[in-house]
Scaffold this active site. Sequence first.
Site, mmCIF file in Angstrom:
data_model
loop_
_atom_site.group_PDB
_atom_site.id
_atom_site.type_symbol
_atom_site.label_atom_id
_atom_site.label_comp_id
_atom_site.label_asym_id
_atom_site.label_seq_id
_atom_site.Cartn_x
_atom_site.Cartn_y
_atom_site.Cartn_z
ATOM 1 C CB SER A 6 -0.900 0.008 1.239
ATOM 2 O OG SER A 6 -1.463 1.306 1.370
ATOM 3 C CG HIS A 31 -3.838 -1.811 -1.395
ATOM 4 N ND1 HIS A 31 -4.903 -2.611 -1.773
ATOM 5 C CD2 HIS A 31 -4.272 -1.101 -0.316
ATOM 6 C CE1 HIS A 31 -5.923 -2.407 -0.960
ATOM 7 N NE2 HIS A 31 -5.568 -1.478 -0.072
ATOM 8 C CG ASP A 33 -5.067 1.880 1.256
ATOM 9 O OD1 ASP A 33 -6.065 1.152 1.109
ATOM 10 O OD2 ASP A 33 -3.990 1.478 1.747
ATOM 11 C CG MET A 35 -8.287 6.521 3.250
ATOM 12 S SD MET A 35 -7.198 6.578 4.682
ATOM 13 C CE MET A 35 -6.577 4.890 4.669
ATOM 14 C CG HIS A 64 -9.236 -0.414 -0.133
ATOM 15 N ND1 HIS A 64 -8.589 -0.656 1.067
ATOM 16 C CD2 HIS A 64 -10.559 -0.518 0.135
ATOM 17 C CE1 HIS A 64 -9.495 -0.890 2.013
ATOM 18 N NE2 HIS A 64 -10.701 -0.800 1.471
ATOM 19 C CG MET A 66 -11.168 2.460 2.600
ATOM 20 S SD MET A 66 -9.600 2.432 3.470
ATOM 21 C CE MET A 66 -8.491 2.747 2.100
ATOM 22 C CG MET A 135 -11.409 -3.370 5.629
ATOM 23 S SD MET A 135 -9.931 -2.854 4.716
ATOM 24 C CE MET A 135 -8.885 -2.169 6.008
ATOM 25 N N GLY A 140 -8.731 3.431 7.678
ATOM 26 C CA GLY A 140 -8.489 4.854 7.926
ATOM 27 C C GLY A 140 -7.010 5.179 8.094
ATOM 28 N N GLY A 143 -0.437 1.181 9.711
ATOM 29 C CA GLY A 143 0.318 0.938 10.937
ATOM 30 C C GLY A 143 -0.487 0.475 12.132
ATOM 31 C CG ASP A 173 -6.027 -3.336 3.330
ATOM 32 O OD1 ASP A 173 -4.937 -3.069 3.849
ATOM 33 O OD2 ASP A 173 -6.703 -2.517 2.668
ATOM 34 N N GLY A 174 -4.492 -4.819 6.290
ATOM 35 C CA GLY A 174 -4.331 -4.153 7.579
ATOM 36 C C GLY A 174 -3.521 -4.976 8.566
ATOM 37 N N GLY A 175 -2.389 -4.438 8.993
ATOM 38 C CA GLY A 175 -1.596 -5.085 10.032
ATOM 39 C C GLY A 175 -0.866 -6.341 9.599
ATOM 40 C CB SER A 196 3.607 0.250 8.338
ATOM 41 O OG SER A 196 2.675 -0.693 8.808
#
Length: 215
Positions: A6, A31, A33, A35, A64, A66, A135, A140, A143, A173-175, A196
């Site tokens: 991302s 990716h 993102d 927002m 993506h 959002m 997700m 939003g 990290g 997606d995420g973490g 991240s």
Amino acid sequence: MKLAPSILSADFSALADDVKKIERGGADYIHVDVMDGHFVPNISFGAAVMKSLLGHTEIPFDVHLMIENPDQYIDDFVTEQTAFITVHQEACRHLHRTLQHIRTKGVKTGVSINPATPVSALSCILEETDMVLIMSVNPGFGGQKFIPSALKKVRELDQIRREQNLHFLIEIDGGVNLENAEEIARAGTDIAVAGSAVFHAENVEERVWALKAVK
Ligand code: DX5
Ligand code: ZN
């Protein structure tokens, strides 16, 4: 597992350079993102930033959205290099129509669900989508910490697609990081997004390669 770094976590002042690094590492998608400060409590960037990468890389875009009212903006993200456009189930009043619209543009469709939305909310749309994006953080921000219940959703979806002979891909997606990547791959994930974990690594290229190597 395929990897979609991302660019939310990239250095915006040197975006093309960062993208070159993930290209050398073998990233499968970029990716993107997006927002809007309404659907999620943060504003990132729009189609102009994504399009500024055209000519700098050949990696396909994994968009993506959002955002509220995604129908209003989908066409802006359609380029020769756009592989997927993903919208949120929670943001679409006429999700079926939105997916049809994306498809008429020659782009593959994705539907995403937030951590609080069950897989069952997608039951009427699984035949219509090329990808489901789970997700594993509240959208939003980059990290954040991985929410483990996302893995249950991946397993559930993987079982559904086998039982019903469906062919959608599963993206998470995420973490995502080197520690949890193996468990994520084993649950049935086809594509992992990592922000991240990729761009904050000392050697971005090597990190892409390492994450992609996870089976
Ligand atoms: C969250 C975004 C993610 C995020 C991933 O709203 O959709 O793509 O940037 O970043 P990391 O990998 O840092 O959680
Ligand atoms: Zn994302």
